[in-house]
Design a protein around this motif. Structure first.
Motif, short mmCIF file in Angstrom:
data_model
loop_
_atom_site.label_atom_id
_atom_site.label_comp_id
_atom_site.label_asym_id
_atom_site.label_seq_id
_atom_site.Cartn_x
_atom_site.Cartn_y
_atom_site.Cartn_z
N GLU A 151 59.10 88.91 87.14
CA GLU A 151 60.39 88.29 87.43
C GLU A 151 61.51 89.32 87.35
O GLU A 151 62.43 89.34 88.19
N ARG A 208 63.95 90.23 90.58
CA ARG A 208 65.40 90.06 90.55
C ARG A 208 66.12 91.41 90.62
O ARG A 208 67.16 91.52 91.27
N ARG A 264 69.63 85.90 83.54
CA ARG A 264 68.75 84.84 83.06
C ARG A 264 69.15 84.57 81.62
O ARG A 264 68.88 85.37 80.72
#
Length: 602
Positions: A429, A433, A516
């Protein structure tokens, strides 16, 4: 080994005392016969960074963000902030005393309509602009101007106002003398049909008179006021103790010099003479509007013309900022090399990283200040876009992503750079990103657009790759940058709200991100210069960006399969320029590291 001279890591405010101070404020408000009070984070000049003596919001609530306000009623109180600060507000503020409110969910005016209908709400007219007061009154809020600020009345130990020395900004760096600048501004005053321009913004005053100061942290500003007539000498109102005899004599050749206390007297006299005064209602204190109107002045509401004049950098300023970025890039490369070596051992924390980077910059021998407190952020702290590390929040740097956003003030230019660095292993992830943020950065860096285009039109370029997976970021893509002035300069910006046309000579940041909450944050930032970009076959005059910042972008967290061939080519070409421009300024060890950091991804 490393230290900080231009920033500290102490907690500046105490949210645990919010309820106690709120009770003191309410008692003061009762004594003054009002039902509430508004507390903005502002000084009388509407500076982004305010002197310690003006940090009323932080003292009262514990919130230290750079933008926000509080509304205090007798039975409740709210702290208003934007999306950058929602997590920070919850962590810093006693939420049993102050309810955090995101202004996207409810504006202060809407909150007051709901909770304070029919109430008399006090405010300090020196701290609220004309526009802000008009918006609140249009929303039906009953505002009562108070002669002095009730927070000051209960603030024991309030710091003294600053009075730092003023220096001349060298003509070789300014690129234009003050006489020429004054003449250009006077043309704007005549065109607007006004007799005088009221200047309340210290950035504008510093630019106009080619002076710099030290009254505000991280921005070389002299707190001052000025009145510029359509013809004749301007009036510069500044504390005389800030001026050397030599500088006073030099300024006296182009302006009348007076003490700040003369401002209201001068405005009253202009009003009584029926003069038309040009002022920027988004920056001017409501108190000054009141002085002018009650004395019969005619007001000409217009944007401060100096904003756009200083936003378009001249040849000397552009040359200076290029030199500053080469110097800064070399310091950044030394830091990144050091960081890679030290982080692997697991002994680094956020404060030691920030101290190291400042030290590398100081070792250039030309650092005047950092341009803002370094955002040195590990793990979940990096998910706070405007995080400021303190000894209480300091985290050890562990495997994952580390974000460092920093800048410098040199006499020849102002810098601002963000790098997100892989420490050990990163997750799929994180790599996805990170790559999408880089794609957005490249899209801005390579954008070509017609003259007259605004930052709002370009802003989606930076978000497309994130939108493809249902993600986004809650800040603008870019802000304007000054020339040995504010690292956040208007009117130019790349954001949904950036409606001013970009012009050749403007400097902006290019800084898409991803956050996040509770896990990690990513931002990649360079500064760019708007330049003309004429090519054969063009049907319209075109503009493009020249990248000014030169430091390696970490390729280790990339998901290379997400990059197009053109994006890989841009990254390789950028790193070739970094090596060519910064390499000659580096020691052998850093140069060897940089050659690896700048290796091809194709």
């Amino acid at each position: 080994m490393f230290e900080s001279r231009f920033q500290d890591f102490d907690e500046r405010a105490d949210g645990l005392r919010g309820a106690e101070r709120l009770a003191l404020l309410r008692a003061e408000l009762r004594a003054r016969g009002v039902d509430g009070f508004l507390v903005p984070r502002a000084d009388a000049h509407q500076n982004e960074y305010v002197p310690a003596s003006e940090e009323r919001l932080a003292w009262l609530t514990g919130f230290t963000g750079s933008a926000g306000s509080a509304a205090v009623l007798m039975d409740r109180a709210a702290l208003f902030m934007d999306g950058r600060y929602t997590v920070q507000a919850r962590e810093q503020v006693d939420t049993s005393a102050f309810t955090p409110v995101n202004i996207l969910d409810q504006t202060p005016a809407a909150w007051l309509r709901e909770h304070a209908a029919g109430h008399r709400i006090g405010f300090d007219p020196w701290l609220h602009t004309v526009d802000a007061v008009d918006r609140l009154r249009a929303a039906g809020v009953a505002l009562v101007p108070l002669a002095n600020n009730p927070v000051d009345a209960i603030w024991n130990g309030r710091p003294q106002p600053p009075a730092e020395p003023i220096t001349a900004h060298e003509p070789r760096l300014a690129g234009e003398d003050a006489v020429s600048k004054i003449a250009r501004v006077q043309q704007e005053i005549v065109s607007a049909g006004a007799d005088h321009l009221l200047l309340t913004d210290p950035h504008a005053i510093a630019w106009l008179f080619n002076i710099r100061g030290g009254d505000v942290a991280h921005t070389p500003l002299p707190l001052a006021w000025a009145l510029v007539p359509a013809d004749g000498k301007p009036l510069l109102l500044v504390q005389s103790r800030k001026l050397t005899n030599l500088l006073r004599d030099d300024l006296a050749e182009i302006a009348e010099i007076g003490e700040p206390e003369r401002l209201q007297q001068e405005l009253a006299a202009l009003g009584q003479a029926g003069r038309t005064i040009m002022l920027d209602t988004s920056m001017t204190a409501d108190h000054l509007r009141h002085v002018l109107e009650t004395n019969g002045a005619r007001l000409k509401h217009a944007a401060d013309p100096i904003q756009k004049l200083k936003a378009v950098k001249n040849t000397a300023e552009i040359a200076g900022t290029r030199e500053a970025h080469l110097r800064d890039g070399a310091a950044m490369a030394r830091f990144l090399c050091w960081f890679d070596r030290e982080a692997a051992g697991g002994a680094l924390d956020e404060i030691s990283a920030a101290q190291a980077l400042e030290t590398f910059r100081r070792e250039t021998g030309q650092l005047m200040d950092v341009s803002f407190p370094t955002i040195s952020a590990a793990g979940p702290n990096a998910a706070l876009p405007h995080y400021r590390v303190t000894r209480a929040t300091n985290r050890r740097i562990e495997p994952g992503l580390f974000l460092i956003d920093s800048g410098a003030q040199y006499r020849d230019g102002t810098t601002d750079i963000t790098r997100t660095i892989a420490v050990g292993e990163t997750t799929p992830e994180m790599r996805d990103r990170y790559t999408r943020v880089l794609k957005g950065h490249i899209a801005i860096a390579t954008a070509r657009f017609p003259k007259g285009s605004s930052g709002a039109q370009l802003d989606p370029f930076a978000r497309r790759a994130l939108w493809d997976v249902g993600a986004d970021f809650d800040h603008g893509t870019g802000h304007g940058v000054g020339s040995y002035l504010s690292v956040h300069e208007g009117p130019q910006r790349i954001s949904k709200l950036g409606h001013v046309a970009l012009e050749a000579g403007m400097i902006l940041s290019n800084e898409p991100g991803y956050y996040r909450e509770g896990a990690f944050g990513i931002r990649i930032e360079n500064l760019v210069l708007v330049r003309e970009d004429a090519r054969p076959g063009d049907e319209r005059p075109m503009l493009a960006f020249e990248t000014l910042t030169f430091a390696p972008i970490d390729t280790r967290p990339l998901a290379l399969d997400l990059l197009t061939a053109e994006e890989r080519a841009w990254l390789d070409a950028y790193h070739e320029r970094v090596a060519a421009k910064i390499g000659p300024l580096l020691d052998e060890g850093t140069l060897s590291w940089m050659e690896r950091a700048c290796s091809s991804v194709r």
